[in-house]
Enzyme design. Structure first.
Site, mmCIF file in Angstrom:
data_model
loop_
_atom_site.group_PDB
_atom_site.id
_atom_site.type_symbol
_atom_site.label_atom_id
_atom_site.label_comp_id
_atom_site.label_asym_id
_atom_site.label_seq_id
_atom_site.Cartn_x
_atom_site.Cartn_y
_atom_site.Cartn_z
ATOM 1 N N PHE A 1 -4.758 -7.221 33.281
ATOM 2 C CA PHE A 1 -4.038 -8.483 33.468
ATOM 3 C C PHE A 1 -4.986 -9.532 34.041
ATOM 4 O O PHE A 1 -5.527 -9.367 35.132
ATOM 5 C CB PHE A 1 -2.827 -8.295 34.382
ATOM 6 C CG PHE A 1 -1.895 -9.467 34.329
ATOM 7 C CD1 PHE A 1 -1.043 -9.650 33.254
ATOM 8 C CD2 PHE A 1 -1.900 -10.420 35.337
ATOM 9 C CE1 PHE A 1 -0.205 -10.756 33.176
ATOM 10 C CE2 PHE A 1 -1.065 -11.528 35.278
ATOM 11 C CZ PHE A 1 -0.220 -11.691 34.199
ATOM 12 N N VAL A 2 -5.192 -10.602 33.284
ATOM 13 C CA VAL A 2 -6.157 -11.631 33.681
ATOM 14 C C VAL A 2 -5.455 -12.940 34.027
ATOM 15 O O VAL A 2 -4.369 -13.218 33.518
ATOM 16 C CB VAL A 2 -7.202 -11.887 32.556
ATOM 17 C CG1 VAL A 2 -8.059 -10.654 32.330
ATOM 18 C CG2 VAL A 2 -6.528 -12.309 31.255
ATOM 19 N N ASP B 1 -1.836 -10.478 23.217
ATOM 20 C CA ASP B 1 -1.694 -9.177 23.894
ATOM 21 C C ASP B 1 -0.926 -8.257 22.942
ATOM 22 O O ASP B 1 -1.519 -7.618 22.077
ATOM 23 C CB ASP B 1 -0.977 -9.392 25.231
ATOM 24 C CG ASP B 1 -0.866 -8.121 26.044
ATOM 25 O OD1 ASP B 1 -1.470 -7.106 25.641
ATOM 26 O OD2 ASP B 1 -0.177 -8.114 27.078
ATOM 27 N N GLU C 1 -3.812 -20.752 21.140
ATOM 28 C CA GLU C 1 -3.133 -19.731 21.954
ATOM 29 C C GLU C 1 -4.078 -19.272 23.051
ATOM 30 O O GLU C 1 -5.301 -19.257 22.853
ATOM 31 C CB GLU C 1 -2.716 -18.581 21.013
ATOM 32 C CG GLU C 1 -2.073 -17.369 21.633
ATOM 33 C CD GLU C 1 -0.733 -17.629 22.311
ATOM 34 O OE1 GLU C 1 -0.717 -18.416 23.278
ATOM 35 O OE2 GLU C 1 0.264 -17.012 21.912
ATOM 36 N N ASP C 2 -3.529 -18.917 24.203
ATOM 37 C CA ASP C 2 -4.399 -18.454 25.290
ATOM 38 C C ASP C 2 -4.851 -17.014 25.081
ATOM 39 O O ASP C 2 -6.030 -16.699 25.188
ATOM 40 C CB ASP C 2 -3.722 -18.627 26.664
ATOM 41 C CG ASP C 2 -2.330 -17.998 26.733
ATOM 42 O OD1 ASP C 2 -1.838 -17.498 25.705
ATOM 43 O OD2 ASP C 2 -1.733 -18.008 27.823
HETATM 44 P P1 5GP Z 1 2.062 -11.225 23.721
HETATM 45 O O1 5GP Z 1 3.336 -11.741 23.133
HETATM 46 O O2 5GP Z 1 0.890 -11.262 22.781
HETATM 47 O O3 5GP Z 1 2.256 -9.855 24.339
HETATM 48 O O4 5GP Z 1 1.731 -12.100 24.962
HETATM 49 C C1 5GP Z 1 1.318 -13.392 24.826
HETATM 50 C C2 5GP Z 1 1.585 -14.195 26.065
HETATM 51 O O5 5GP Z 1 1.749 -13.391 27.224
HETATM 52 C C3 5GP Z 1 0.395 -15.056 26.330
HETATM 53 O O6 5GP Z 1 0.520 -16.287 25.684
HETATM 54 C C4 5GP Z 1 0.362 -15.146 27.837
HETATM 55 O O7 5GP Z 1 1.128 -16.230 28.257
HETATM 56 C C5 5GP Z 1 0.996 -13.848 28.304
HETATM 57 N N1 5GP Z 1 -0.030 -12.829 28.642
HETATM 58 C C6 5GP Z 1 -0.409 -11.750 27.923
HETATM 59 N N2 5GP Z 1 -1.390 -11.057 28.544
HETATM 60 C C7 5GP Z 1 -1.630 -11.733 29.693
HETATM 61 C C8 5GP Z 1 -2.574 -11.542 30.771
HETATM 62 O O8 5GP Z 1 -3.386 -10.619 30.836
HETATM 63 N N3 5GP Z 1 -2.511 -12.461 31.762
HETATM 64 C C9 5GP Z 1 -1.637 -13.509 31.778
HETATM 65 N N4 5GP Z 1 -1.691 -14.330 32.813
HETATM 66 N N5 5GP Z 1 -0.769 -13.730 30.780
HETATM 67 C C10 5GP Z 1 -0.772 -12.853 29.745
#
Ligand code: 5GP
Length: 188
Positions: free
Chosen positions: A159-160, A110, A106-107
């Site tokens: 936000f990165v 969040d 996973e990248d």
């Molecule tokens: P979550 O479901 O944990 O809120 O978000 C996961 C997905 O949202 C990540 O796999 C990514 O694609 C996107 N995401 C969350 N935070 C960021 C961020 O700071 N930058 C970017 N570019 N994508 C994010």
């Protein structure tokens, strides 16, 4: 011709450099190689497209064991900078993972919603185990308690972009991770 690398003008600051990323992924790969040494030929690394694609392709080259690769695509962000809260499966895996050891590449974690959805979805296929290798984890008080065995960097709640992560499909090819200038998305 000499290549000169400068920071992209839309980037407020570089959070993690190319060298730091490389060292971190090499260490994570070495940890996985050590932990899974007895599970040869039963490892499947599943990447969550598209943000984790670059991380996964670097990570698998640091895992010195036979493995399979597959891809899932889920959406939660649309083209904005906050999660919509609703996850949609856009592409499923095609590998039979029953009885195998799945590592989700996973990248970023969040809110944790995407990862929880991914884990629940893959568990349905009855793998022998599921572990998470996430390059980044945002430090947030409201994040659910998801057990990610391998986490590269804990980062602040900003936000990165870069190293696979986008804003509106841009910046994925930056070799470092940077904080995007808020003006880029506030003016939209
Ligand atoms: P979550 O479901 O944990 O809120 O978000 C996961 C997905 O949202 C990540 O796999 C990514 O694609 C996107 N995401 C969350 N935070 C960021 C961020 O700071 N930058 C970017 N570019 N994508 C994010």
């Amino acid at each position: 011709m000499q290549a000169v690398q400068t920071t992209h003008p839309d980037i407020e600051r570089v959070l993690i450099s190319e060298e730091e990323l490389r060292a971190c992924v090499a260490k994570m790969g070495a940890d996985i190689t050590r932990d899974y040494a007895n599970e040869e030929a039963r490892i499947v690394v599943v990447s969550v497209l598209r943000g984790a694609a670059i991380f996964m392709s670097d990570l698998v080259r640091e895992i010195h064991l036979p493995l399979e690769m597959d891809y899932m695509a889920v959406s939660s962000y649309g083209s904005g900078v906050t999660s919509s809260g609703t996850i949609k499966l856009q592409k499923d895996i095609t590998t039979d993972i029953q009885g195998k050891h799945v590592i989700i590449a996973e990248d970023i974690i969040d809110s944790g919603l995407t990862l929880q959805y991914t884990i629940d979805h893959l568990a349905y296929f009855k793998p022998a185990s599921i572990q998470v290798a996430s390059l980044l984890r945002k430090v947030r008080d409201d994040q659910p308690d998801i057990d990610a065995k391998y986490v590269g960097f804990e980062i602040p709640d900003a936000f990165v972009v870069g190293y696979g992560l986008d804003y509106a499909e841009r910046y994925r090819n930056l070799p470092y991770l940077g904080v995007l200038k808020p003006a880029v998305y506030e003016n939209k």
